[in-house]
Structures are given as structure tokens and as C-alpha cells.
Design a protein around this motif. Structure first.
Motif: not given
Length: 912
Positions: A342-359
């Protein structure tokens, strides 16, 4: 088919393969006939290729499309049969019988004396990166490639022996329907595709195909490792090895491409980033369906529960978090992954999610640890490890984007900057002596201050370079290094061409301040292309690595790009191949002297004339010691589709690439096997070969001959790719300005294949007539030389693909009889000379020694002949209309000419 009670021999498997090609091709051709009947195109059915005799009369107009689709089906069949025969070969002769794949590579490494621990050590250095480019060599539209993928999947279904007659009939009906759709799908680009269409195509491979191939590739490697008797714990201790990642030039390669603006680069970086989020979201969604472990049957760690609460809170979407909790609170691992998705979906839509791949990696590590704590190690190995590997490979960027620009363009940009900053004689920077340029740059690069304010404009070239670098600096500040490749300088001819990039980077704010001085965070990479540049490359690289601005980067590895296209266009295939070989050998030595590993970036095209050839053999032919693990190579145009359009083929070609890099890296760690066996002969051979080639292309009247005997004028007007055919965009009579791709493409269409063999026969003839004894010794050296075996076999392939009768047919397009006869006499004599001498060196003609290659050429020749005759007629008619100023009529005819080019490309399986 071979008897089930006895293992087939290699020869029997080859014969079986030929029979399978004929059988499957006949099946698909019958389906195409049904589709044509359904569409009311019955007049074309008698002209179906491979269904009888090929007509010699004038067939209907639709035969171009008919033969083009026929060749597309043949190519599909050959790929499918090759895969089937590899499977049969593995069953009959064992997995190690297939050269270039992991089982054989691990066996060879063991035979060389490497222990499992030492193999892991080698694999830790292997870092392979195919780089997808959009050079104008893909003649088919994306929609056509989609239809091909559907047909390929249906063809695979016909192989299921357990299907009932009803199911088989259903599959056949679907194939016929797919062919109807393909027939009515426009094959050619009526308008030139833009960069973002090319980028979307590349993202499809990166996001949708390569991840699936990566899973299979990792599985093949793990299976081969176990079969070799090596402990899996030893392999896993090395992490994700060997490393495979991807690069791209689409949206970053601005060498002679005025449409690649800073805005395009910014958008390309954003689209690649969004594609990575889409990939990871899809993978997390799938992972969740596998992690249905109950909290009532498995111990749940406190860390896992805490992280679930944290993610639910930071998701910022109470409704979604509640829904996930209600569904999966008894399955905590699925609960966590669903929140991650769900967090990654936010990023697909241009929203905030994981700040980095390390997270994201931290959450996946938590999943792995907690799953292993339950004792379910196989679940971790088979479901969580693959997504962790994809995150490692694709990150938050899918592929790294290189930025390439020509050194002359940089010179103009610097001249404009210096003129705007009132530097004396700055406007003439491009013509300053090298000593003056280097002295000026040395002084300037000690300072971090720019010449101009970042809002000031210095001129077109300066603004374009600086604005592009500002895009990179902005991406770097927001997202870090992920997704950013290197700054490549094409036509690198002197040290100042490279140092000037640091000056431009400083001006754009693309620098980091250290105690030692300003540092460019992106690698500056020379690209050596012409024969002169290749000869000068070691000196330039030595000066570059010794320069303070480079030494303060404190890099352990330096990338060097080699251009296979322009060197060939410059001096012919044999001289170019040897110049590249020697340059790589000498550059490697320079790297050793400076304590720097070199990572060669091989700018290979899709044809032999532009560096193509079997990848694992290409690697085996590299100079000893030149492959230290890091390996980059371009994948261009139609080659991408041929290698990677379906998962099975993509897996096979990636395995060849990575396993080849592993065995070559290991071999290059061993003591040198000694001098190149043919080294004593090559200076003389290449000198004569180069002279013959350059005498031809520089002869008076050759340009006029070339422009009439090939369809180069049609290619210059084609809509195949977004980039112009010429570096300057001018359609003048200059081979030097013409890109290597249309140069090769045009000779290929006319069936000369001239850049791939001309000059070789002259070199061999000189050696034989001057000293028969040395020629005999050379013949023996060829057997011992991997480099020459690879090079001359490729030349032989080009010769076999050429067609003397069709060359003569295209020659009739040359209106000046004296010009035609003069050059055709030279070309035919060299063709026959080269063909006969290669047969003498290899003790037999290609058809006798390479039956599979002979089969693939023979099956294409009859329908190709019809297409070539049509193209000659179309070229003559189109040129007459253009010459008469009948522009509208010429434009109306042009789509048929483009379809002709496309059909012949499909038949030859190559363009440029």
C-alpha cells in the motif's frame, strides 16, 4: 524424431531441429492462409511463402506485408525450436553440453582449479550491465511486437501433448484470430516515433520482462551450483552474485539528437523511477499472497508487530490500514507485506512512501529474519529472496540513465561560456592548441566558482549542456545516485575533451566540495571511436587518470567506452576489430600502471559490422586481463526484441551474458596464455585491408554510386527512430557525417553487407601471394587464435548473407553506366576473393561446416528475392517522382517503400 530408447547425437538433434522448423512453419503458414481467407484476402493465398514455388511474375501489392509477416513467423519458430532443442540436448547429453550456460561455466571453472570459495570470490567482482538504446534500427511498431508476444505464447501452447483435440482446435482458432489482428495492425511507423514512445518500450522490458527473466536466471544458477556439488551456503554468503543490472540511453543520449532536451531527460528519469515503483508494488502484492502463515501456528517476533503498527500509522490512510488489518491480522507476515504494498502504491501515484530503497530493504530484511525464525527457510529462499534481489537490481530507478554528448558540442558550450565571461579569445576555445586548453582548464578546475550566475544565458549549446547537468544535480539532491549513470564524451580525441566536462559540471552546480577540492559525483567516461582515437586512447587515458581532478575522485574503477560502429565505418571490419583489440589491451595496461581497474563499455550494434556476434564468444576473444568483472554493452534497436521479447529467450541470452562474463573474468585472473597467436600477421593484414577499404570509399564518384546502389535516401526519410540519420541533420554527400547505423543498414538492405567483409580478401590475398609459407603459418594461427576465429567467422557470416545476384540488381539503379561498372567490378572481385580465401583458411565453405546457419539463410532466400526485386522497382519509381518534383505522388508511394524495408529487415533479421 530419435528413438526413445537411445540418446540422440548432436547431428540427430540438429536434424530434429530442422524438421521441427519445417513442421511448425507449415502449421503457422496454414493458419495465416485461414486468416487471409477470413479477411477476404484470397488473392494472396497462392503467394504464401514456403507453401509451394515462389512466383517470378509480378505478385499483388500485398505480398510485401505477406512476406514480412511470414518472416516474423519464421523468426518466432526458429526461437521456439532453438529453445526446444536445447531442452532435448540437455536431456540427452546433460546440462553441461550447452556451451555458455551456467552448468558448463561452473564445470569449466572447476576444471581451471577454482574452488567453490574462489568461484564466489570471482563472482563477487562480476558486474554486468546491458544498456538499452533506441538507435533507429527497430523498424516494427510496438503494437506489432505486442501481437508477436501473443502469437509466441499461443505457439508454445501447441506443444502441449496432453491437450485434447478440442483444446488443440481452440488454440488454432486463437492463432488464426491473432493473425487476423496482426494483418490489420499497421506494421510501419507512418510518423516518426518520439523519444517517450521509445522509452515506454524500454520500460516494458525493464519492468515486465527482465524481472521474470531474473527469477529464472537465479533459479538456473542455483540449480547449476547444486548440480556441481557446491554448498549453497557458500554461494549465499556472497550476497546477490554475480551482479546484473541495466542501463539505458533513451532520454539521455543527445549526441546529434536535438530532441533530447533537459526537460526530456528530467521526464525520462521520472518515468524510470515510476516504473520501478510499479515493479516493486506488483512484486509485493504477489509476495503477500504467499505469506499466509498464521500467528496461531508460528512465533511472531515483537519487531514484526512493532513494524506493522508503525507502517499502519505512517501510511496516512486510515481506511486502507483498517481494511488490511481486518483482512490479515491473523497472518502478520501478509499483514506487513500488504502495508508495504500500500505504501508503494502511494509512490506509484506520486505520493509519499519509502524515501529510499534502503528503507524498503530494511522491511524486507525483517520479513526474511522473522520467516527464517519460524523454520520456513524455503519460503524465504523462494519468495522473499527474489524480491530482495529485484530491489538490489532495479532499485528505485529500473535502469541507470547515461548522458552522452559529442566533444565538439562541449567545445561550443565552453566557448560561449568563456565569451560571456569576457575571457580573452574565449570565443575561439574550440581551436586553441591542446596545451593552452589543458593549462586553462587546470587553473580553472582548482576553483569552485562558476563563470556566470545560474540564471544567465551564454548561448544555445551552453544552455543545453548546463540545464541538462542541473537536472542531474536536482535528481541527485532529491533521490541520491540511484538512476544516474555516467557522463559519456563521444569522439574523445584529447585530454581536454574530458577535463572540459568537469568545468561544465562545476558551472551547473553538479559538483561536491571536498577537502581536496571540487569533485564531480558522476563518472566522466571517454568514448574512443575512430581508428586514430583508438590508437591515441592509451595516452589520453593515462593523462586523465594521472590528473588531480580525477585522482581526487578516489575511484577504484574507471569506465572506458569503445565504439565498434564508427571504427568499422572508418577503416573496415578487420582493421577495426584489431584496433579495438589492441586498444583494449593497451588501455588495460594503463589502468594497471595507475592501480585502477577498467570497466569497458562495448558500444556494439545489432549487426556484425557494428560489433555484434555471439556474446560468450565475443567475451572469450577479449584480450587477456581486460575483463576484471565489470562489463557493459549496448543493446540496440531490433536486437532488444530478438533477444528479450519473451521470458525464455530473455533468460537464455542473459545467462549467456552473465555466465560468459564470469568464466572470462576467472580466466583473465590466471597467468597469461602468451602472445596472440596471429599477432605477427595482423599489422600487415590490417594495413592492406584498411588501404583497400579506404581506397574504395574515398574514390572519386563513390558517394554517388553508394547513394544510388543502396536505399540510403529512403532510410534518411524513414520514420524508424526518433534520432536523425546524420549527426548534423544535413543530407549532404558525406560518409563521415552519416551515422554508422544507416551506413550499415543501407548496405544490408541492398544485400551487399559491404562494411562486414570488404578489405579482408585483399589482406589475405596479399599475405598469400607475398609469402605462401607465411600464409600457411597464418592458417595454423587462426586455429589457435580465439580473436581471429571469432572475427573471421563473423566475416564469413556476412559473406554468406550477401547475395551477388541481388547486388547486381541494385546496381541497375546507378544511372551512370561507367560509375556502376567501375565500382561493381571492384566489389565483386573483392567479394569472390574474400569468399574463396576464407574457404581455404577454414578448409571448406560455410554451408558444409555450419549447416544450421546455411539452413536459416536458405529458407529465407526465395521470398527475399521477390521482396528485393520489388524494392528495386519501388526505389526507381520513387526517385523518378522526387526528381520530377512530384512530391505528393512520391509521398503517397513512400509507405510502400517503408513496408519493403521492414519486410526485408524481418527476412534478414537485421537492419543496422
Amino acid at each position: 524424431m530419435s528413438s526413445p530408447t537411445s540418446s540422440p547425437t548432436r547431428e540427430q538433434l540438429r536434424t530434429e531441429g530442422f524438421e521441427l522448423i519445417d513442421e511448425k512453419l507449415s502449421y503457422l503458414t496454414d493458419c495465416l492462409a485461414e486468416a487471409l481467407k477470413s479477411l477476404g484476402e484470397t488473392e494472396l493465398i497462392p503467394y504464401l511463402p514456403w507453401s509451394g514455388s515462389v512466383p517470378d511474375d509480378n505478385p499483388p501489392e500485398g505480398t510485401q506485408q505477406l512476406y514480412s509477416i511470414g518472416f516474423q513467423l519464421l523468426n518466432m519458430v526458429e526461437e521456439r525450436v532453438a529453445s526446444a532443442i536445447r531442452r532435448e540436448r540437455e536431456k540427452a547429453l546433460g546440462s553441461t553440453s550447452i556451451r555458455g550456460l551456467w552448468p558448463r561455466a561452473l564445470k569449466d571453472l572447476s576444471a581451471l582449479g577454482f574452488s567453490p570459495k574462489e568461484i564466489v570470490d570471482v563472482l563477487g567482482d562480476v558486474d554486468v550491465q546491458p544498456v538499452l538504446t533506441a538507435h533507429p534500427t527497430e523498424a516494427k511498431r510496438g503494437s506489432v511486437r505486442e501481437r508477436h508476444r501473443a502469437l509466441y505464447e499461443l505457439l508454445a501452447r501447441t506443444e502441449n501433448q496432453k491437450y485434447t483435440d478440442r483444446e488443440k482446435h481452440r488454440t488454432r482458432e486463437r492463432i488464426i484470430t491473432a493473425m487476423e489482428t496482426l494483418w490489420r495492425t499497421g506494421e510501419i511507423h507512418v510518423v516518426r516515433p518520439d523519444i517517450f514512445r521509445e522509452l515506454r518500450d524500454a520500460i516494458h522490458y525493464l519492468r515486465d520482462l527482465f524481472p521474470l527473466a531474473l527469477d529464472r536466471l537465479d533459479l538456473h544458477f542455483t540449480e547449476a551450483w547444486r548440480e556441481a556439488g557446491f554448498p549453497l551456503t557458500e554461494l549465499r554468503s556472497g550476497g546477490y552474485i554475480p551482479r546484473l543490472s541495466f542501463g539505458t540511453w533513451i532520454g539521455g543520449d543527445r549526441d546529434g539528437h536535438p530532441l533530447v532536451t533537459p526537460e526530456v531527460t528530467a521526464k525520462a528519469l521520472d518515468q524510470l523511477r515510476r516504473g520501478a515503483f510499479q515493479l516493486l508494488h506488483r512484486e509485493l502484492e504477489h509476495l503477500g499472497t504467499q505469506l499466509t502463515l498464521s500467528c496461531h501456528l508460528n512465533p511472531v517476533s515483537e519487531d514484526l508487530e512493532i513494524r506493522i503498527d508503525e507502517l499502519a500509522f505512517t501510511l496516512g490512510d486510515e481506511e486502507t490500514a483498517t481494511e488490511i488489518h481486518d483482512r490479515f491480522h491473523e497472518e502478520p507476515w501478509r499483514h506487513l507485506v500488504s502495508l508495504m504494498a500500500a505504501r508503494m502504491k502511494k509512490q506509484v501515484e506520486g505520493g509519499h512512501g519509502y524515501q529510499s530503497k534502503e528503507m524498503l530493504a530494511d522491511d524486507l530484511d525483517l520479513l526474511s529474519e522473522s520467516i527464517r525464525a519460524t523454520g520456513c527457510t524455503l519460503i524465504e529462499e523462494q519468495y522473499i529472496r527474489p524480491i530482495r534481489q529485484k530491489l538490489d537490481v532495479f532499485g528505485f530507478h529500473l535502469a541507470t540513465l547515461d548522458v552522452r554528448q559529442n566533444s565538439e558540442f562541449h567545445d561550443k558550450a565552453i566557448s560561449q561560456l568563456l565569451e560571456a565571461a569576457k575571457i580573452p579569445d574565449g570565443e575561439n576555445y574550440g581551436s586553441w592548441p591542446e596545451e593552452k586548453r589543458v593549462a586553462f582548464l587546470n587553473e580553472e578546475l582548482q576553483s569552485a566558482r562558476p563563470f556566470l550566475h545560474d540564471t544567465a544565458s551564454a548561448g544555445t549549446e551552453a544552455d543545453l549542456v548546463l540545464d541538462c547537468y542541473r537536472v542531474l544535480a536536482d535528481h541527485l539532491s532529491q533521490h541520491g545516485h540511484g538512476g544516474l549513470g555516467s557522463l559519456i564524451v563521444s569522439m574523445t580525441r584529447q585530454l581536454s575533451d574530458l577535463l572540459g566536462v568537469f568545468l561544465l559540471a562545476r558551472e551547473a552546480g553538479l559538483t561536491e566540495i571536498t577537502n581536496d577540492g571540487p569533485v564531480c559525483p558522476l563518472e566522466v567516461v571517454p568514448l574512443f571511436e575512430t581508428i586514430d582515437d583508438l590508437e591515441n586512447a592509451p595516452g589520453i587515458l593515462g593523462d586523465f587518470l594521472a590528473h588531480p581532478v580525477v585522482k581526487r575522485q578516489k575511484a577504484e574503477c574507471q569506465q572506458v567506452m569503445l565504439g565498434y560502429s564508427d571504427s568499422n565505418k572508418d577503416c573496415g571490419i578487420l582493421s577495426a576489430a584489431w584496433a579495438l583489440h589492441e586498444a583494449e589491451e593497451n588501455l588495460t595496461e594503463v589502468g594497471k600502471q595507475h592501480g585502477i581497474k577498467l570497466r569497458f563499455f562495448h558500444g556494439r550494434g545489432g549487426t556484425i559490422s557494428r560489433g555484434a556476434g555471439p556474446t560468450h564468444w565475443f567475451m572469450a576473444a577479449l584480450p587477456h586481463g581486460s575483463l576484471a568483472g565489470g562489463f557493459r554493452m549496448t543493446e540496440q534497436g531490433e536486437t532488444i526484441g530478438q533477444k528479450y521479447a519473451n521470458p525464455a529467450n530473455a533468460t537464455f541470452n542473459l545467462e549467456l551474458l552473465v555466465a560468459g562474463a564470469a568464466i572470462t573474468t576467472a580466466t583473465h585472473r590466471l597467468p597469461s596464455p602468451g602472445r596472440e597467436p596471429a599477432k605477427d600477421f595482423l599489422p600487415e593484414l590490417t594495413k592492406v585491408s584498411q588501404k583497400a577499404y579506404q581506397t574504395l570509399i574515398r574514390a572519386e564518384g563513390f558517394i554517388d554510386f553508394y547513394r544510388q546502389v543502396t536505399p540510403i535516401d529512403a532510410l534518411e526519410n524513414s520514420r524508424i527512430g526518433s534520432r536523425p540519420a546524420r549527426r548534423t541533420g544535413n543530407k549532404g554527400h558525406s560518409i563521415s557525417d552519416l551515422r554508422a547505423i544507416p551506413w550499415v543498414f543501407s548496405w544490408t538492405q541492398a544485400r551487399f553487407y559491404l562494411p562486414g567483409w570488404f578489405g579482408v580478401g585483399s589482406g589475405l590475398h596479399h599475405l598469400k601471394t607475398e609469402s605462401p609459407e607465411r600464409f600457411a603459418a597464418f592458417k595454423e594461427a587462426v586455429r589457435q587464435s580465439t580473436f581471429l576465429g571469432y572475427t573471421l567467422t563473423n566475416v564469413e557470416t556476412n559473406l554468406a548473407s550477401a547475395n551477388l545476384d541481388l547486388m547486381k540488381a541494385y546496381a541497375e539503379l546507378v544511372t551512370d553506366a561507367e560509375l556502376r561498372e567501375r565500382f561493381m567490378e571492384i566489389i565483386i572481385a573483392e567479394f569472390e576473393r574474400t569468399r574463396d580465401l576464407l574457404a581455404e583458411i577454414f578448409d571448406g565453405h560455410m554451408a558444409e561446416r555450419r549447416p544450421r546457419m546455411a539452413k536459416t539463410l536458405e529458407i529465407r532466400e526465395a521470398p527475399l528475392r521477390v521482396l528485393h526485386r520489388q524494392q528495386v522497382h519501388l526505389l526507381k519509381e520513387w526517385r523518378a517522382l522526387v526528381a520530377a518534383g512530384k512530391d505528393s505522388e512520391a509521398e503517397a508511394l513512400f509507405p510502400r517503400l517503408l513496408l519493403s524495408i521492414n519486410a526485408i529487415s524481418s527476412g534478414l533479421r537485421t537492419t543496422g
